[in-house]
Structure formats: structure tokens, C-alpha cells
Design a protein around this motif. Structure first.
Motif, PDB file in Angstrom:
ATOM      1  N   LEU A   1      -4.929  11.253  -9.401  1.00 55.72           N
ATOM      2  CA  LEU A   1      -4.041  10.139  -9.693  1.00 55.72           C
ATOM      3  C   LEU A   1      -2.631  10.636  -9.406  1.00 55.72           C
ATOM      4  CD1 LEU A   1      -3.350   7.329 -10.995  1.00 55.72           C
ATOM      5  CD2 LEU A   1      -2.998   8.619 -13.117  1.00 55.72           C
ATOM      6  N   GLY A   2      -1.927   9.946  -8.537  1.00 57.22           N
ATOM      7  CA  GLY A   2      -0.510  10.212  -8.344  1.00 57.22           C
ATOM      8  C   GLY A   2       0.262   9.290  -9.276  1.00 57.22           C
ATOM      9  N   GLU A   3       0.844   9.856 -10.307  1.00 59.66           N
ATOM     10  CA  GLU A   3       1.665   9.048 -11.232  1.00 59.66           C
ATOM     11  C   GLU A   3       3.109   9.191 -10.754  1.00 59.66           C
ATOM     12  OE1 GLU A   3       3.216   6.629 -13.114  1.00 59.66           O
ATOM     13  OE2 GLU A   3       1.202   6.774 -14.004  1.00 59.66           O
ATOM     14  N   HIS A   4       3.669   8.100 -10.257  1.00 62.10           N
ATOM     15  CA  HIS A   4       4.974   8.154  -9.620  1.00 62.10           C
ATOM     16  C   HIS A   4       6.111   7.631 -10.503  1.00 62.10           C
ATOM     17  CE1 HIS A   4       2.633   9.307  -6.236  1.00 62.10           C
ATOM     18  NE2 HIS A   4       2.067   8.123  -6.129  1.00 62.10           N
ATOM     19  N   ARG A   5       5.788   7.204 -11.713  1.00 60.64           N
ATOM     20  CA  ARG A   5       6.816   6.765 -12.656  1.00 60.64           C
ATOM     21  C   ARG A   5       7.018   7.861 -13.702  1.00 60.64           C
ATOM     22  NH1 ARG A   5       8.054   1.351 -13.208  1.00 60.64           N
ATOM     23  NH2 ARG A   5       9.965   2.302 -13.996  1.00 60.64           N
ATOM     24  N   ASP A   6       8.225   7.907 -14.260  1.00 64.94           N
ATOM     25  CA  ASP A   6       8.485   8.873 -15.325  1.00 64.94           C
ATOM     26  C   ASP A   6       7.613   8.584 -16.541  1.00 64.94           C
ATOM     27  OD1 ASP A   6      10.366  10.227 -13.788  1.00 64.94           O
ATOM     28  OD2 ASP A   6      12.020   8.998 -14.516  1.00 64.94           O
ATOM     29  N   GLN A   7       7.400   7.309 -16.829  1.00 70.70           N
ATOM     30  CA  GLN A   7       6.531   6.890 -17.944  1.00 70.70           C
ATOM     31  C   GLN A   7       5.728   5.679 -17.505  1.00 70.70           C
ATOM     32  OE1 GLN A   7       9.051   6.335 -21.365  1.00 70.70           O
ATOM     33  NE2 GLN A   7       9.526   8.492 -21.479  1.00 70.70           N
ATOM     34  N   GLY A   8       4.702   5.921 -16.697  1.00 66.88           N
ATOM     35  CA  GLY A   8       3.901   4.828 -16.140  1.00 66.88           C
ATOM     36  C   GLY A   8       2.920   4.213 -17.115  1.00 66.88           C
ATOM     37  N   GLY A   9       2.563   4.935 -18.157  1.00 66.85           N
ATOM     38  CA  GLY A   9       1.606   4.411 -19.124  1.00 66.85           C
ATOM     39  C   GLY A   9       0.168   4.573 -18.657  1.00 66.85           C
ATOM     40  N   ALA A  10      -0.736   3.974 -19.411  1.00 72.82           N
ATOM     41  CA  ALA A  10      -2.160   4.010 -19.049  1.00 72.82           C
ATOM     42  C   ALA A  10      -2.345   3.265 -17.726  1.00 72.82           C
ATOM     43  CB  ALA A  10      -2.995   3.365 -20.152  1.00 72.82           C
ATOM     44  N   ARG A  11      -3.280   3.707 -16.941  1.00 75.45           N
ATOM     45  CA  ARG A  11      -3.551   3.090 -15.631  1.00 75.45           C
ATOM     46  C   ARG A  11      -4.990   2.584 -15.596  1.00 75.45           C
ATOM     47  NH1 ARG A  11       1.201   2.093 -13.004  1.00 75.45           N
ATOM     48  NH2 ARG A  11       2.539   3.922 -12.981  1.00 75.45           N
ATOM     49  N   ARG A  12      -5.185   1.442 -14.935  1.00 73.82           N
ATOM     50  CA  ARG A  12      -6.510   0.836 -14.805  1.00 73.82           C
ATOM     51  C   ARG A  12      -7.058   1.048 -13.396  1.00 73.82           C
ATOM     52  NH1 ARG A  12      -3.441  -2.905 -16.524  1.00 73.82           N
ATOM     53  NH2 ARG A  12      -3.728  -4.160 -14.654  1.00 73.82           N
ATOM     54  N   VAL A  13      -8.317   1.441 -13.351  1.00 68.68           N
ATOM     55  CA  VAL A  13      -9.031   1.609 -12.089  1.00 68.68           C
ATOM     56  C   VAL A  13     -10.271   0.731 -12.153  1.00 68.68           C
ATOM     57  CG1 VAL A  13     -10.300   3.228 -10.620  1.00 68.68           C
ATOM     58  CG2 VAL A  13      -8.237   3.991 -11.822  1.00 68.68           C
ATOM     59  N   LEU A  14     -10.471  -0.094 -11.125  1.00 70.80           N
ATOM     60  CA  LEU A  14     -11.686  -0.883 -11.004  1.00 70.80           C
ATOM     61  C   LEU A  14     -12.670  -0.072 -10.181  1.00 70.80           C
ATOM     62  CD1 LEU A  14     -12.970  -3.582 -11.741  1.00 70.80           C
ATOM     63  CD2 LEU A  14     -12.177  -4.443  -9.534  1.00 70.80           C
ATOM     64  N   ALA A  15     -13.791   0.303 -10.768  1.00 70.50           N
ATOM     65  CA  ALA A  15     -14.806   1.126 -10.104  1.00 70.50           C
ATOM     66  C   ALA A  15     -15.990   0.239  -9.717  1.00 70.50           C
ATOM     67  CB  ALA A  15     -15.275   2.241 -11.033  1.00 70.50           C
ATOM     68  N   THR A  16     -16.342   0.254  -8.438  1.00 65.61           N
ATOM     69  CA  THR A  16     -17.471  -0.530  -7.945  1.00 65.61           C
ATOM     70  C   THR A  16     -18.487   0.422  -7.327  1.00 65.61           C
ATOM     71  OG1 THR A  16     -15.990  -2.383  -7.453  1.00 65.61           O
ATOM     72  CG2 THR A  16     -18.182  -2.406  -6.420  1.00 65.61           C
ATOM     73  N   LEU A  17     -19.695   0.389  -7.867  1.00 69.20           N
ATOM     74  CA  LEU A  17     -20.802   1.188  -7.360  1.00 69.20           C
ATOM     75  C   LEU A  17     -21.702   0.287  -6.520  1.00 69.20           C
ATOM     76  CD1 LEU A  17     -21.637   2.968 -10.687  1.00 69.20           C
ATOM     77  CD2 LEU A  17     -21.015   4.171  -8.585  1.00 69.20           C
ATOM     78  N   HIS A  18     -22.104   0.780  -5.351  1.00 72.31           N
ATOM     79  CA  HIS A  18     -23.032   0.045  -4.521  1.00 72.31           C
ATOM     80  C   HIS A  18     -23.945   1.043  -3.842  1.00 72.31           C
ATOM     81  CE1 HIS A  18     -24.142  -2.012  -0.615  1.00 72.31           C
ATOM     82  NE2 HIS A  18     -24.682  -2.746  -1.553  1.00 72.31           N
ATOM     83  N   GLY A  19     -25.256   0.779  -3.914  1.00 72.76           N
ATOM     84  CA  GLY A  19     -26.165   1.695  -3.240  1.00 72.76           C
ATOM     85  C   GLY A  19     -27.608   1.455  -3.593  1.00 72.76           C
ATOM     86  N   GLU A  20     -28.398   2.414  -3.164  1.00 72.14           N
ATOM     87  CA  GLU A  20     -29.846   2.381  -3.335  1.00 72.14           C
ATOM     88  C   GLU A  20     -30.219   3.196  -4.570  1.00 72.14           C
ATOM     89  OE1 GLU A  20     -33.634   4.432  -1.081  1.00 72.14           O
ATOM     90  OE2 GLU A  20     -31.866   3.936   0.096  1.00 72.14           O
ATOM     91  N   PRO A  21     -30.942   2.575  -5.514  1.00 65.76           N
ATOM     92  CA  PRO A  21     -31.346   3.326  -6.710  1.00 65.76           C
ATOM     93  C   PRO A  21     -32.504   4.274  -6.416  1.00 65.76           C
ATOM     94  CG  PRO A  21     -32.204   1.103  -6.815  1.00 65.76           C
ATOM     95  CD  PRO A  21     -31.363   1.186  -5.555  1.00 65.76           C
ATOM     96  N   PHE A  22     -32.712   5.212  -7.312  1.00 64.64           N
ATOM     97  CA  PHE A  22     -33.872   6.106  -7.217  1.00 64.64           C
ATOM     98  C   PHE A  22     -35.143   5.303  -7.406  1.00 64.64           C
ATOM     99  CE2 PHE A  22     -30.810   9.498  -8.141  1.00 64.64           C
ATOM    100  CZ  PHE A  22     -31.228  10.456  -7.242  1.00 64.64           C
TER     101      PHE A  22
END
Length: 141
Positions: free
Chosen positions: A120-141
Motif C-alpha cells: 500500500l502506498g500511503e501518500h497522505r500524511d494522515q490518510g486514515g483507514a483504506r478500503r480495498v475491494l477484493a474480487t476472487l475468480h477462478g476454478e475451485p478444487f
């Protein structure tokens, strides 16, 4: 198989931070994928995501020094400074590095190289908590 979840990363000071373990801790279902992709989308305009060295913290400190020289705070001549002198430089740095990553999944694990980690590149002096949307796509076992 598709799955999606929002991950809230804890607040960090300005700089580059290794977040691989924090992201993986929030995605235990990744182990269910034989092959696929994990797409990470950072929902902010003043922070970034990138992949680089995961062993030597000096690399992350050098990243910060490099980007501070490339886009220093306090440069005159810009209009957008509503949130302070670190605001526009943070937007420039975020655009240079980007806000998304697509990472391969192999046998239930991220297929990162031996010395690779997610930053994570935090480019603010006090950016606070950051949100990431994680999307998984693939073939299951």
C-alpha cells in the motif's frame, strides 16, 4: 466461482507498507481456488497499490524517498489544495502507481515470486483507514 468482499486496511503513516499478510488474513476462502485471479481495487485517490520487494524494508523507505523527490509537497502553482499541501501530490503519486492489482492464484495460494509482496502506498500524511475491494475468480478444487 466468483466472490467479492471489502477489506478495511488499518490507518498507516505516509510511506510504503507491506500489506500482503493483512489482505490474505481477510481472504481465507482463497484456499478453495485451484487456479484463478485475485483482483484488488483500492477505493481511494490518494493511495496506491503495487507489487515489489517483500524482505528488505529499506526498499519501501527508498520508494518513499524516490516518490517524494518526484512529486514533492509544497510545490507552488497548483489549484487543488483543499485538504492541505499533501493533497495534490498524493493524487499524482496514486495515478503514477495505480489503484488496482490482478494477482494469480495457484493451488490455493497467491502465485507471488519469492521476494514479492503487495504494497500500500500511503501518500497522505494522515490518510486514515483504506478500503480495498477484493474480487476472487477462478476454478475451485
Amino acid at each position: 466461482m466468483w466472490r467479492q468482499r471489502s477489506i478495511t486496511l488499518r490507518a498507516r503513516p505516509r510511506g510504503f507498507h507491506l500489506i500482503t499478510d493483512e489482505v490474505l488474513a481477510e481472504l481465507p476462502e482463497l484456499r478453495e481456488y485451484r487456479t484463478g485471479l485475485l483482483h484488488l481495487w483500492l477505493q481511494h485517490t490518494s493511495a496506491s497499490l503495487t507489487v515489489n520487494e517483500n524482505a528488505d524494508a529499506a526498499v519501501r523507505r527508498d520508494f518513499e524517498r524516490f516518490f517524494e523527490r518526484l512529486v514533492p509537497q509544497g510545490e507552488g502553482g497548483y489549484e487543488h489544495d483543499y485538504e492541505g499541501p499533501d493533497d495534490l501530490p498524493a493524487h499524482f503519486k496514486a495515478s503514477l502507481l495505480g489503484c488496482q492489482l490482478s494477482l494469480p492464484i495457484t493451488q490455493g495460494q497467491l502465485a507471488l515470486g519469492t521476494w514479492q509482496g503487495v504494497y500500500l502506498g500511503e501518500h497522505r500524511d494522515q490518510g486514515g483507514a483504506r478500503r480495498v475491494l477484493a474480487t476472487l475468480h477462478g476454478e475451485p478444487f
